[in-house]
Enzyme design. Structure first.
Site, mmCIF file in Angstrom:
data_model
loop_
_atom_site.group_PDB
_atom_site.id
_atom_site.type_symbol
_atom_site.label_atom_id
_atom_site.label_comp_id
_atom_site.label_asym_id
_atom_site.label_seq_id
_atom_site.Cartn_x
_atom_site.Cartn_y
_atom_site.Cartn_z
ATOM 1 N N LYS A 195 14.118 -15.620 -12.929
ATOM 2 C CA LYS A 195 15.382 -14.890 -12.830
ATOM 3 C C LYS A 195 15.374 -14.065 -11.536
ATOM 4 O O LYS A 195 15.494 -14.633 -10.464
ATOM 5 C CB LYS A 195 15.615 -14.108 -14.123
ATOM 6 C CG LYS A 195 15.900 -15.115 -15.253
ATOM 7 C CD LYS A 195 16.071 -14.550 -16.618
ATOM 8 C CE LYS A 195 16.454 -15.685 -17.568
ATOM 9 N NZ LYS A 195 15.887 -15.564 -18.903
ATOM 10 N N GLU B 12 12.927 -7.608 -26.839
ATOM 11 C CA GLU B 12 13.221 -7.718 -25.414
ATOM 12 C C GLU B 12 13.437 -6.299 -24.915
ATOM 13 O O GLU B 12 13.762 -5.411 -25.701
ATOM 14 C CB GLU B 12 14.503 -8.538 -25.198
ATOM 15 C CG GLU B 12 14.263 -10.022 -25.317
ATOM 16 C CD GLU B 12 15.548 -10.836 -25.368
ATOM 17 O OE1 GLU B 12 16.457 -10.575 -24.552
ATOM 18 O OE2 GLU B 12 15.646 -11.713 -26.218
ATOM 19 N N HIS C 74 15.388 -13.526 -27.993
ATOM 20 C CA HIS C 74 15.675 -14.829 -27.382
ATOM 21 C C HIS C 74 15.141 -16.005 -28.211
ATOM 22 O O HIS C 74 14.124 -15.889 -28.901
ATOM 23 C CB HIS C 74 14.993 -14.829 -26.009
ATOM 24 C CG HIS C 74 15.361 -15.963 -25.103
ATOM 25 N ND1 HIS C 74 14.536 -17.044 -24.894
ATOM 26 C CD2 HIS C 74 16.459 -16.165 -24.342
ATOM 27 C CE1 HIS C 74 15.107 -17.865 -24.025
ATOM 28 N NE2 HIS C 74 16.266 -17.360 -23.670
HETATM 29 C C1 LIG Z 1 15.283 -16.693 -19.739
HETATM 30 C C2 LIG Z 1 14.464 -16.080 -20.834
HETATM 31 C C3 LIG Z 1 13.241 -16.639 -21.212
HETATM 32 C C4 LIG Z 1 12.780 -17.961 -20.676
HETATM 33 O O1 LIG Z 1 12.236 -17.832 -19.411
HETATM 34 P P1 LIG Z 1 12.114 -19.155 -18.515
HETATM 35 O O2 LIG Z 1 11.135 -18.769 -17.460
HETATM 36 O O3 LIG Z 1 13.477 -19.449 -18.025
HETATM 37 O O4 LIG Z 1 11.602 -20.230 -19.419
HETATM 38 C C5 LIG Z 1 12.477 -15.977 -22.137
HETATM 39 N N1 LIG Z 1 12.888 -14.819 -22.692
HETATM 40 C C6 LIG Z 1 14.075 -14.273 -22.379
HETATM 41 C C7 LIG Z 1 14.480 -12.997 -23.024
HETATM 42 C C8 LIG Z 1 14.898 -14.888 -21.449
HETATM 43 O O5 LIG Z 1 16.078 -14.366 -21.158
#
Ligand SMILES: *Cc1c(COP(=O)(O)O)cnc(C)c1O
Length: 391
Positions: A239, A175, A131
């Protein structure tokens, strides 16, 4: 200031101008241009964000009534209310790690942790598809870095063999569930590689998996049985957890080190205490949400199989999650398909290079547990006949 205008015009000419859409939500639907569309781009994977029973239960609680809506300070000054420590204790207990640390967002976590931990004697080895927030964290650090091909652990192994001896510390960054391809890392394989060396750490971002995977909802490391072997496991509450903020579970040593070195933690006002309480309220209930996870998994399998039948691609074939890329190749095809689905009542978006590799433009679909089987059937009914269909 002319150059700002020219740059925007150039983006527009290439069809890459971003705008902030005005999109009211109604539960699992989005209202766009007066039309009510089923949201197939949501990150609310468990369908908690619009669950009124949960919301009312929280609003009726004493914690909610008593806690302030601002921390008014960084946690290191006067913003350190007990509720932050309570949530950290819950996270550490659930993940069976020594410690947990909260952050204002996943973005804050990823741009803060690597620059704090990594110095000139550190090598960062990151998956090619991590990301943007992790890329920014790598760039802000003083470390050397290399990116290995997506999930190519043979290449990672070679890089470790060639470079490990030159550094005091190596951090492998991945990830667990990749946000554009919807495929997964093989975490036990990464643990195995890491354990060959005494100075390699594993940093896993579970943003898309926390809540949605695992017997108790901890994520893919729980599914793959290697929570204990991950040095830094991060997740967002924005999320599946239907809140805001993020966390890392780690050793007490790393927590203390970050507390002293991580700039986005030290120099930013902590999240509202009432918000931390909402996260705590939901996270406490995660183990009991197995039925939502199972429904999500079932929907995901069905949509995956239908997309792979009608719009087959190797990327879709590898995606075994609630994120399902429908790869169409050209930008025009992806834009046209997304528009057609929107006209038919399904909110989804085209994803184009440079966000993804050239010639792999796609419509990215994501599912949530509050979509019904019938709603999914309705969507699948819109699919064109398979490309090899000859009748
Ligand atoms: C959405 C996301 C983030 C960021 O998280 P937020 O809490 O929205 O700032 C970080 N890493 C990955 C892999 C993401 O998908």
């Amino acid at each position: 200031m002319e150059h700002f205008k020219h740059a925007l015009e150039a983006l527009k000419a290439r069809d890459r101008l971003r705008r902030l859409p005005d999109l009211p939500q109604q539960g699992r639907h989005i209202v766009s241009d007066g039309l009510k569309l089923l949201n197939l781009s949501s990150n609310d994977y468990l369908g908690l964000a619009h669950d009124e029973t949960l919301r009312h239960a929280f609003l009726a609680s004493d914690t909610c009534r008593e806690l302030p809506w601002s921390s008014s300070s960084s946690r290191l000054l006067t913003g350190g209310l007990p509720i932050y420590h309570e949530l950290e204790a819950l996270l550490a207990m659930r993940y069976q790690h020594e410690a947990a640390l909260l952050f204002n967002s996943g973005y804050h976590a990823n741009i803060g942790i690597l620059p704090a931990l990594a110095d000139k004697k550190t090598l960062i080895l990151a998956d090619k598809l991590v990301h943007a927030s992790l890329i920014d964290g790598i760039r802000l650090s003083d470390a050397d870095y290399l990116r290995y091909r997506h999930n190519d652990y043979a290449q990672l192994e070679r890089l470790l063999e060639q470079r490990a001896a030159d550094y005091r510390c190596i951090i492998i960054v991945t990830e667990s569930l990749f946000s554009m391809d919807g495929d997964m890392a093989d975490l036990p394989h990464l643990v195995h590689l890491k354990k060959r060396y005494g100075h390699v750490m594993l940093y896993v971002d579970e943003a898309h998996a926390v809540g949605a995977y695992g017997h108790t909802g901890l994520g893919l490391a729980e599914v793959q049985g290697c929570v204990a072997d991950i040095d830094i496991l991060t997740g967002t509450f924005g999320k599946a957890l239907a809140s805001v903020g993020a966390f890392a579970v780690c050793s007490s040593l790393i927590k203390d080190y970050l507390t002293n070195h991580m700039r986005p933690l030290i120099f930013s006002t902590a999240l509202p205490p009432v918000n931390i309480a909402w996260t705590h309220f939901l996270f406490r209930q995660l183990p009991g949400m197995g039925a939502r996870r199972e429904h999500l998994a079932k929907l995901s399998r069905r949509l995956h199989d239908a997309v792979q039948t009608h719009y087959p691609s190797p990327v879709t074939a590898a995606a075994h999650s609630h994120i399902i890329p429908c790869v169409l190749g050209s930008n025009e095809a992806a834009v046209k398909q997304a528009q057609e689905w929107q006209q038919q009542g399904y909110y989804c978006l085209p994803i184009r290079p440079p966000t993804i590799p050239p010639d792999s433009a796609r419509v990215r679909l994501s599912l949530t547990a509050d979509i019904s089987d019938d709603e999914l059937d309705g969507f699948i009914d819109t699919f064109t006949p398979p490309t090899h269909y000859s009748g």
